[in-house]
Design a protein around this motif. Structure first.
Motif, PDB file in Angstrom:
ATOM      1  N   PHE A   7       0.970  -1.032  -0.145  1.00 40.25           N
ATOM      2  CA  PHE A   7       0.049  -0.264  -0.017  1.00 40.25           C
ATOM      3  C   PHE A   7       0.707   1.254   0.144  1.00 40.25           C
ATOM      4  O   PHE A   7       1.956   1.245   0.566  1.00 40.25           O
ATOM      5  N   TRP A   8       0.408   2.341  -0.567  1.00 43.02           N
ATOM      6  CA  TRP A   8       0.859   3.724  -0.351  1.00 43.02           C
ATOM      7  C   TRP A   8      -0.071   4.218   0.278  1.00 43.02           C
ATOM      8  O   TRP A   8      -1.250   3.927   0.364  1.00 43.02           O
ATOM      9  N   THR A   9       0.457   5.500   1.283  1.00 40.87           N
ATOM     10  CA  THR A   9      -0.579   6.011   1.739  1.00 40.87           C
ATOM     11  C   THR A   9      -0.596   7.483   1.336  1.00 40.87           C
ATOM     12  O   THR A   9       0.175   8.300   0.687  1.00 40.87           O
ATOM     13  N   LEU A  10      -1.946   7.928   1.216  1.00 39.16           N
ATOM     14  CA  LEU A  10      -2.411   9.252   0.672  1.00 39.16           C
ATOM     15  C   LEU A  10      -2.856  10.079   1.756  1.00 39.16           C
ATOM     16  O   LEU A  10      -3.777   9.674   2.255  1.00 39.16           O
ATOM     17  N   SER A  11      -2.223  11.099   2.189  1.00 35.65           N
ATOM     18  CA  SER A  11      -2.446  12.026   2.951  1.00 35.65           C
ATOM     19  C   SER A  11      -3.000  13.136   2.344  1.00 35.65           C
ATOM     20  O   SER A  11      -2.355  13.795   1.469  1.00 35.65           O
ATOM     21  N   PHE A  12      -4.129  13.617   2.607  1.00 35.98           N
ATOM     22  CA  PHE A  12      -4.548  14.982   2.055  1.00 35.98           C
ATOM     23  C   PHE A  12      -5.299  16.005   2.837  1.00 35.98           C
ATOM     24  O   PHE A  12      -5.579  15.625   4.103  1.00 35.98           O
ATOM     25  N   ASP A  13      -5.105  17.053   2.649  1.00 36.64           N
ATOM     26  CA  ASP A  13      -5.691  18.261   3.422  1.00 36.64           C
ATOM     27  C   ASP A  13      -6.101  19.200   2.325  1.00 36.64           C
ATOM     28  O   ASP A  13      -5.666  19.513   1.459  1.00 36.64           O
ATOM     29  N   GLY A  14      -7.272  20.022   2.935  1.00 34.16           N
ATOM     30  CA  GLY A  14      -7.709  21.073   1.923  1.00 34.16           C
ATOM     31  C   GLY A  14      -7.831  22.329   3.029  1.00 34.16           C
ATOM     32  O   GLY A  14      -8.655  22.103   3.923  1.00 34.16           O
ATOM     33  N   ALA A  15      -8.109  23.611   2.328  1.00 29.95           N
ATOM     34  CA  ALA A  15      -8.599  24.503   3.322  1.00 29.95           C
ATOM     35  C   ALA A  15      -8.860  25.816   2.524  1.00 29.95           C
ATOM     36  O   ALA A  15      -8.624  26.045   1.365  1.00 29.95           O
ATOM     37  N   ALA A  16      -9.844  26.512   2.913  1.00 29.78           N
ATOM     38  CA  ALA A  16     -10.230  27.669   2.306  1.00 29.78           C
ATOM     39  C   ALA A  16     -10.378  29.079   3.078  1.00 29.78           C
ATOM     40  O   ALA A  16     -10.457  28.942   4.335  1.00 29.78           O
ATOM     41  N   ALA A  17      -9.964  30.032   2.481  1.00 32.13           N
ATOM     42  CA  ALA A  17      -9.858  31.444   3.245  1.00 32.13           C
ATOM     43  C   ALA A  17     -10.305  32.438   2.264  1.00 32.13           C
ATOM     44  O   ALA A  17      -9.852  32.309   0.990  1.00 32.13           O
ATOM     45  N   GLY A  18     -11.347  33.278   2.465  1.00 32.47           N
ATOM     46  CA  GLY A  18     -11.627  34.393   1.522  1.00 32.47           C
ATOM     47  C   GLY A  18     -12.266  33.876   0.343  1.00 32.47           C
ATOM     48  O   GLY A  18     -12.319  34.271  -0.861  1.00 32.47           O
ATOM     49  N   GLY A  19     -12.975  32.731   0.452  1.00 34.11           N
ATOM     50  CA  GLY A  19     -13.450  32.051  -0.741  1.00 34.11           C
ATOM     51  C   GLY A  19     -12.628  31.093  -1.672  1.00 34.11           C
ATOM     52  O   GLY A  19     -13.141  30.469  -2.425  1.00 34.11           O
ATOM     53  N   LYS A  20     -11.291  31.219  -1.502  1.00 36.87           N
ATOM     54  CA  LYS A  20     -10.542  30.660  -2.444  1.00 36.87           C
ATOM     55  C   LYS A  20      -9.736  29.559  -1.583  1.00 36.87           C
ATOM     56  O   LYS A  20      -9.755  29.695  -0.259  1.00 36.87           O
ATOM     57  N   GLY A  21      -9.062  28.329  -2.043  1.00 35.65           N
ATOM     58  CA  GLY A  21      -8.635  27.512  -1.345  1.00 35.65           C
ATOM     59  C   GLY A  21      -6.974  26.748  -1.775  1.00 35.65           C
ATOM     60  O   GLY A  21      -6.377  27.494  -2.809  1.00 35.65           O
ATOM     61  N   GLY A  22      -6.774  26.079  -0.746  1.00 34.10           N
ATOM     62  CA  GLY A  22      -5.501  25.167  -1.306  1.00 34.10           C
ATOM     63  C   GLY A  22      -5.452  23.843  -0.825  1.00 34.10           C
ATOM     64  O   GLY A  22      -6.393  23.611  -0.102  1.00 34.10           O
ATOM     65  N   THR A  23      -4.447  23.043  -1.405  1.00 27.94           N
ATOM     66  CA  THR A  23      -4.810  21.740  -1.193  1.00 27.94           C
ATOM     67  C   THR A  23      -3.341  21.134  -0.802  1.00 27.94           C
ATOM     68  O   THR A  23      -2.305  21.895  -1.376  1.00 27.94           O
ATOM     69  N   GLU A  24      -3.381  20.146  -0.092  1.00 25.78           N
ATOM     70  CA  GLU A  24      -1.727  19.526   0.091  1.00 25.78           C
ATOM     71  C   GLU A  24      -2.200  18.049  -0.222  1.00 25.78           C
ATOM     72  O   GLU A  24      -3.091  17.225   0.485  1.00 25.78           O
ATOM     73  N   ILE A  25      -0.990  17.379  -0.653  1.00 29.54           N
ATOM     74  CA  ILE A  25      -1.187  16.108  -0.840  1.00 29.54           C
ATOM     75  C   ILE A  25       0.233  15.299  -0.691  1.00 29.54           C
ATOM     76  O   ILE A  25       1.293  15.896  -1.182  1.00 29.54           O
ATOM     77  N   VAL A  26       0.291  14.483   0.294  1.00 33.15           N
ATOM     78  CA  VAL A  26       1.476  13.495   0.374  1.00 33.15           C
ATOM     79  C   VAL A  26       1.192  12.139   0.142  1.00 33.15           C
ATOM     80  O   VAL A  26       0.467  11.540   0.638  1.00 33.15           O
ATOM     81  N   LEU A  27       1.989  11.558  -0.923  1.00 31.29           N
ATOM     82  CA  LEU A  27       1.689  10.338  -1.386  1.00 31.29           C
ATOM     83  C   LEU A  27       3.403   9.653  -0.667  1.00 31.29           C
ATOM     84  O   LEU A  27       4.337  10.019  -1.038  1.00 31.29           O
ATOM     85  N   THR A  28       2.878   8.442   0.166  1.00 34.10           N
ATOM     86  CA  THR A  28       4.252   7.969   0.705  1.00 34.10           C
ATOM     87  C   THR A  28       4.188   6.247   0.488  1.00 34.10           C
ATOM     88  O   THR A  28       3.334   5.731   0.882  1.00 34.10           O
ATOM     89  N   ARG A  29       5.355   5.956  -0.172  1.00 33.90           N
ATOM     90  CA  ARG A  29       5.373   4.537  -0.194  1.00 33.90           C
ATOM     91  C   ARG A  29       5.957   3.824   0.999  1.00 33.90           C
ATOM     92  O   ARG A  29       6.606   4.560   1.914  1.00 33.90           O
ATOM     93  N   LYS A  30       5.997   2.800   1.313  1.00 30.84           N
ATOM     94  CA  LYS A  30       6.270   1.975   2.652  1.00 30.84           C
ATOM     95  C   LYS A  30       7.710   2.130   2.715  1.00 30.84           C
ATOM     96  O   LYS A  30       8.222   2.197   3.902  1.00 30.84           O
ATOM     97  N   SER A  31       8.739   2.179   1.817  1.00 31.39           N
ATOM     98  CA  SER A  31       9.974   2.358   2.026  1.00 31.39           C
ATOM     99  C   SER A  31      10.322   3.716   2.281  1.00 31.39           C
ATOM    100  O   SER A  31      11.545   4.183   2.667  1.00 31.39           O
ATOM    101  N   GLY A  32       9.358   4.698   2.336  1.00 31.15           N
ATOM    102  CA  GLY A  32       9.541   6.312   2.984  1.00 31.15           C
ATOM    103  C   GLY A  32       9.581   7.081   1.730  1.00 31.15           C
ATOM    104  O   GLY A  32       9.713   8.433   2.064  1.00 31.15           O
ATOM    105  N   GLU A  33       9.882   6.505   0.543  1.00 31.25           N
ATOM    106  CA  GLU A  33       9.713   7.594  -0.602  1.00 31.25           C
ATOM    107  C   GLU A  33       8.364   8.390  -0.634  1.00 31.25           C
ATOM    108  O   GLU A  33       7.108   7.970  -0.291  1.00 31.25           O
ATOM    109  N   LYS A  34       8.604   9.967  -0.650  1.00 26.43           N
ATOM    110  CA  LYS A  34       7.426  10.631  -0.588  1.00 26.43           C
ATOM    111  C   LYS A  34       7.461  11.700  -1.922  1.00 26.43           C
ATOM    112  O   LYS A  34       8.358  11.932  -2.561  1.00 26.43           O
ATOM    113  N   LEU A  35       6.022  11.848  -2.249  1.00 25.20           N
ATOM    114  CA  LEU A  35       5.564  12.828  -3.338  1.00 25.20           C
ATOM    115  C   LEU A  35       4.775  13.867  -2.894  1.00 25.20           C
ATOM    116  O   LEU A  35       3.810  13.468  -2.167  1.00 25.20           O
ATOM    117  N   TYR A  36       5.415  15.219  -2.630  1.00 23.84           N
ATOM    118  CA  TYR A  36       4.479  15.998  -2.251  1.00 23.84           C
ATOM    119  C   TYR A  36       3.789  16.982  -3.169  1.00 23.84           C
ATOM    120  O   TYR A  36       4.528  17.294  -4.078  1.00 23.84           O
TER     121      TYR A  36
END
Length: 170
Positions: A7-36
């Motif tokens: 399995f890979w782990t997908l961590s996600f988060d989103g936020a909005a301020a003033g009507g516009k937003g942003g997202t954050e995604i981290v994909l992590t392999r069991k070996s520790g490799e990460k994609l931001y």
């Protein structure tokens, strides 16, 4: 020797301020490799819509990296429970988001989704807040932070020509 895909782990988060937003995604392999990945949502959205956007773009990124098994973690109890169908949708605008996510999840061999407390998600919160607060000029958009001007749910609109849907994903 049999290769067992982990399995890979997908961590996600989103936020909005003033009507516009942003997202954050981290994909992590069991070996520790990460994609931001981070996306600035340059359209009017609520916090819940930003959370859904984060999950959608995380699933799209996972699919593009040929990930077949994924463990999803998010700090929005509402989104996690709605996606797992433990909570009923009360906001009609979120129904299309959940449908889009269900279609994306169908592309994986196996997935799990769980709620993680905000206290375990401090990096994601900080990264997402940065994406919401920082104004990024179009010419400075990088591979790490991309600007989105339309909600991701338009990708599911079958009336759009395929080449236009693909261009939106670039």
């Amino acid at each position: 020797m049999v290769f067992k895909e982990s399995f890979w782990t997908l961590s996600f988060d989103g936020a909005a301020a003033g009507g516009k937003g942003g997202t954050e995604i981290v994909l992590t392999r069991k070996s520790g490799e990460k994609l931001y990945l981070s996306y600035k949502l340059d359209f009017h959205c609520s916090n819940n819509e930003a959370e859904y956007e984060a999950l959608i773009w995380g699933l799209i990124a996972a699919e593009k990296h040929s990930i077949k098994k994924i463990q999803i973690q998010g700090d929005s109890k509402l989104i996690v429970k709605q996606v797992s169908r433990q909570f009923v949708l009360k906001e009609p605008v979120l129904a299309t988001y959940r449908t889009t996510i269900q279609r994306l999840l169908d592309k994986f061999q196996k997935f799990e989704i769980e709620h993680v407390p905000h206290s375990d998600n401090k990096f994601s919160d900080a990264f997402t807040t940065l994406g919401v607060r920082v104004d990024i000029p179009e010419e400075e958009v990088t591979i790490v932070i991309k600007k989105r001007t339309e909600p991701s749910i338009i990708l599911e609109n079958k009336d759009l020509p395929k080449d236009l849907r693909e261009k939106i994903l670039e």
